[in-house]
Design a protein around this motif. Structure first.
Motif, PDB file in Angstrom:
ATOM      1  N   ASN A   7      32.177  34.165  28.314  1.00  0.00           N
ATOM      2  CA  ASN A   7      32.828  35.484  28.192  1.00  0.00           C
ATOM      3  C   ASN A   7      33.958  35.669  29.211  1.00  0.00           C
ATOM      4  O   ASN A   7      34.067  36.710  29.863  1.00  0.00           O
ATOM      5  CB  ASN A   7      31.801  36.613  28.348  1.00  0.00           C
ATOM      6  N   ILE A   8      34.801  34.645  29.312  1.00  0.00           N
ATOM      7  CA  ILE A   8      35.949  34.725  30.222  1.00  0.00           C
ATOM      8  C   ILE A   8      37.185  34.990  29.386  1.00  0.00           C
ATOM      9  O   ILE A   8      37.506  34.224  28.469  1.00  0.00           O
ATOM     10  CB  ILE A   8      36.113  33.405  31.017  1.00  0.00           C
ATOM     11  N   LYS A   9      37.869  36.085  29.694  1.00  0.00           N
ATOM     12  CA  LYS A   9      39.068  36.464  28.957  1.00  0.00           C
ATOM     13  C   LYS A   9      40.293  36.194  29.819  1.00  0.00           C
ATOM     14  O   LYS A   9      40.351  36.605  30.977  1.00  0.00           O
ATOM     15  CB  LYS A   9      39.013  37.943  28.562  1.00  0.00           C
ATOM     16  N   LEU A  10      41.258  35.517  29.222  1.00  0.00           N
ATOM     17  CA  LEU A  10      42.504  35.207  29.915  1.00  0.00           C
ATOM     18  C   LEU A  10      43.577  36.216  29.522  1.00  0.00           C
ATOM     19  O   LEU A  10      43.614  36.712  28.380  1.00  0.00           O
ATOM     20  CB  LEU A  10      42.978  33.797  29.553  1.00  0.00           C
ATOM     21  N   LYS A  11      44.446  36.506  30.470  1.00  0.00           N
ATOM     22  CA  LYS A  11      45.584  37.369  30.172  1.00  0.00           C
ATOM     23  C   LYS A  11      46.603  36.583  29.364  1.00  0.00           C
ATOM     24  O   LYS A  11      46.817  35.393  29.605  1.00  0.00           O
ATOM     25  CB  LYS A  11      46.211  37.868  31.474  1.00  0.00           C
ATOM     26  N   PRO A  12      47.236  37.218  28.419  1.00  0.00           N
ATOM     27  CA  PRO A  12      48.229  36.504  27.601  1.00  0.00           C
ATOM     28  C   PRO A  12      49.394  36.029  28.448  1.00  0.00           C
ATOM     29  O   PRO A  12      49.680  36.597  29.503  1.00  0.00           O
ATOM     30  CB  PRO A  12      48.665  37.570  26.571  1.00  0.00           C
TER      31      PRO A  12
ATOM     32  N   LEU B 174      42.169  26.437  32.533  1.00  0.00           N
ATOM     33  CA  LEU B 174      41.264  25.944  33.578  1.00  0.00           C
ATOM     34  C   LEU B 174      41.302  26.836  34.818  1.00  0.00           C
ATOM     35  O   LEU B 174      40.257  27.063  35.450  1.00  0.00           O
ATOM     36  CB  LEU B 174      41.643  24.513  33.952  1.00  0.00           C
ATOM     37  N   LEU B 175      42.468  27.368  35.154  1.00  0.00           N
ATOM     38  CA  LEU B 175      42.570  28.287  36.289  1.00  0.00           C
ATOM     39  C   LEU B 175      41.717  29.536  36.065  1.00  0.00           C
ATOM     40  O   LEU B 175      41.105  30.059  36.999  1.00  0.00           O
ATOM     41  CB  LEU B 175      44.030  28.699  36.518  1.00  0.00           C
ATOM     42  N   GLY B 176      41.674  30.013  34.818  1.00  0.00           N
ATOM     43  CA  GLY B 176      40.824  31.170  34.524  1.00  0.00           C
ATOM     44  C   GLY B 176      39.359  30.867  34.788  1.00  0.00           C
ATOM     45  O   GLY B 176      38.615  31.691  35.342  1.00  0.00           O
ATOM     46  N   ALA B 177      38.921  29.656  34.412  1.00  0.00           N
ATOM     47  CA  ALA B 177      37.526  29.267  34.645  1.00  0.00           C
ATOM     48  C   ALA B 177      37.237  29.106  36.136  1.00  0.00           C
ATOM     49  O   ALA B 177      36.187  29.547  36.639  1.00  0.00           O
ATOM     50  CB  ALA B 177      37.222  27.969  33.899  1.00  0.00           C
ATOM     51  N   ILE B 178      38.176  28.485  36.868  1.00  0.00           N
ATOM     52  CA  ILE B 178      37.957  28.282  38.310  1.00  0.00           C
ATOM     53  C   ILE B 178      37.959  29.619  39.051  1.00  0.00           C
ATOM     54  O   ILE B 178      37.153  29.825  39.972  1.00  0.00           O
ATOM     55  CB  ILE B 178      39.028  27.327  38.874  1.00  0.00           C
ATOM     56  N   ASN B 179      38.833  30.519  38.662  1.00  0.00           N
ATOM     57  CA  ASN B 179      38.862  31.838  39.315  1.00  0.00           C
ATOM     58  C   ASN B 179      37.552  32.601  39.087  1.00  0.00           C
ATOM     59  O   ASN B 179      37.050  33.287  39.990  1.00  0.00           O
ATOM     60  CB  ASN B 179      40.035  32.664  38.785  1.00  0.00           C
TER      61      ASN B 179
END
Length: 381
Positions: free
Chosen positions: A364-369, A239-244
């Motif tokens: 197309n949001i990519k999160l860091k591992p 969710l933090l990835g989406a909010i950022n």
């Protein structure tokens, strides 16, 4: 008197060593030397007596000259070629040049070159100073006119060009920017708070896992809670990835796209103020007398009026185009970002991990591992 004695001595020596048929030539040379000496004394010449004596000793090269006895305009019969003269005549003294102090030409040429370069540099500096002075003069004159126009408008004594439709759109844009800035500020605050919560969940999960190993009687209970906190932490990072991504897009829209349009609007407003200032100046001149001086000023004012009118109309057209594209871009960007924010928040609080991950793939949001760190500056080179 000294000069006469020296001249007499030289004349006597040369006279005795010269054939009698050439004595009249020596007399003419001596008379010419006397005449030259008297002229030098009249104009203040400071030649040394020894140099004059040496010139008399070295004398002119009689073999390369001709003596005209018939005067100006005489016939060729009065010309006596000196090549036919024989005898010692006047001899050349080679020691004379040794006593002459010869100055080098190189230093003089270097001094002349340095003077020329310094004069060129001085002229260049003077030209730059004149250009700056002219620029400051024009800037001061233009600032005075605009300040006068602005004060007149504030006190209601001056007229201004009004475009009601344009000004309404500009006011809507400024109000929209203020509201979007508030959304951006709240979204950043949510990101910071949620990040702290995720970090707390991560620490709490590690603590539960450690206690499950050290408390055999509560191993299962601590284990369940540890797994739940780790799952919540994983979903929270998603969710933090989406909010950022949402915050980054809103920041670009507010602080770059809208700000660029507002910068053009500021240029347009300054051009409008300048245009009204020169228009008021032209109106005042047209209301005055029509003498020769005033007509010249009116012509100059008309030229400035047309220049600033073209600038005003050009910037007005730029603002119209930018407002149109900004509105289209704003609707497109906000439609996508609001849909992302809604789907991500709903999936997270519903506990639907698959829906949350599907939402990130959709946009197309990519999160860091997990555990990935920022690359060092050496790796980025």
């Amino acid at each position: 008197m000294g000069f006469s004695f020296c001249l007499f001595s030289i004349h006597a020596v040369v006279f005795l060593s010269t054939p009698p048929q050439h004595h009249h030539l020596l007399s003419m040379s001596v008379q010419a030397a006397k005449l030259q000496w008297s002229l030098d004394e009249k104009v203040g010449s400071s030649r040394d007596t020894r140099d004059l004596q040496q010139v008399m000793v070295s004398g002119p090269n009689l073999n390369e000259t001709k003596i005209v006895s018939g005067g100006y305009g005489g016939t060729a019969e009065g010309i006596i070629p000196t090549s036919s003269i024989t005898g010692p005549a006047v001899r050349y003294n080679p020691d004379f040049n040794k006593r002459i102090q010869v100055t080098g030409f190189g230093s003089n040429m270097h001094h002349s070159s340095s003077s020329s370069s310094s004069m060129a540099a001085e002229q260049t500096t003077r030209g730059v100073a004149v250009e700056k002075l002219e620029y400051m003069k024009k800037w001061g004159f233009n600032t005075y006119k605009c300040t006068k126009q602005m004060i007149s408008e504030r006190f209601g004594r001056g007229s201004r060009t009004v475009d009601l439709e344009m000004e309404a759109q500009i006011e809507v844009l400024r109000d929209t920017k203020r509201k979007y800035e508030n959304v951006l500020r709240l979204a950043r605050a949510l990101t910071n708070h949620f990040y702290n919560m995720v970090q707390t969940q991560h620490a709490l999960g590690d603590t539960f896992a450690d206690l499950s190993q050290k408390s055999p009687e509560l191993r299962d209970e601590f284990g369940y809670n540890a797994e739940t906190q780790k799952l919540l932490c994983k979903n929270g990072e998603t969710l933090l990835g989406a909010i950022n991504f949402f915050v980054s897009s809103i920041n670009t829209l507010v602080n770059k796209t809208m700000e660029d349009t507002l910068t053009t609007i500021k240029m347009y407003e300054n051009a409008r103020l300048e245009f009204d200032a020169y228009r008021s100046d032209l109106d005042e001149l047209n209301m005055g007398p029509r003498d020769a001086v005033t007509m010249a000023r009116i012509d100059a004012a008309q030229q400035q009026y047309h220049v600033h009118r073209e600038k005003y109309e050009r910037l007005r057209s730029d603002v119209t185009i930018k407002l149109k594209f900004l509105e289209e871009n704003k609707v497109k960007v906000m439609h996508k970002q609001l849909l992302l924010f809604h789907n991500a928040i709903s999936a997270y609080f519903a506990g639907n991990q698959q829906q949350l991950e599907q939402t990130l793939k959709q946009f197309n949001i990519k999160l860091k591992p997990p555990g990935a760190e920022q690359p060092s500056w050496l790796e980025e080179q």
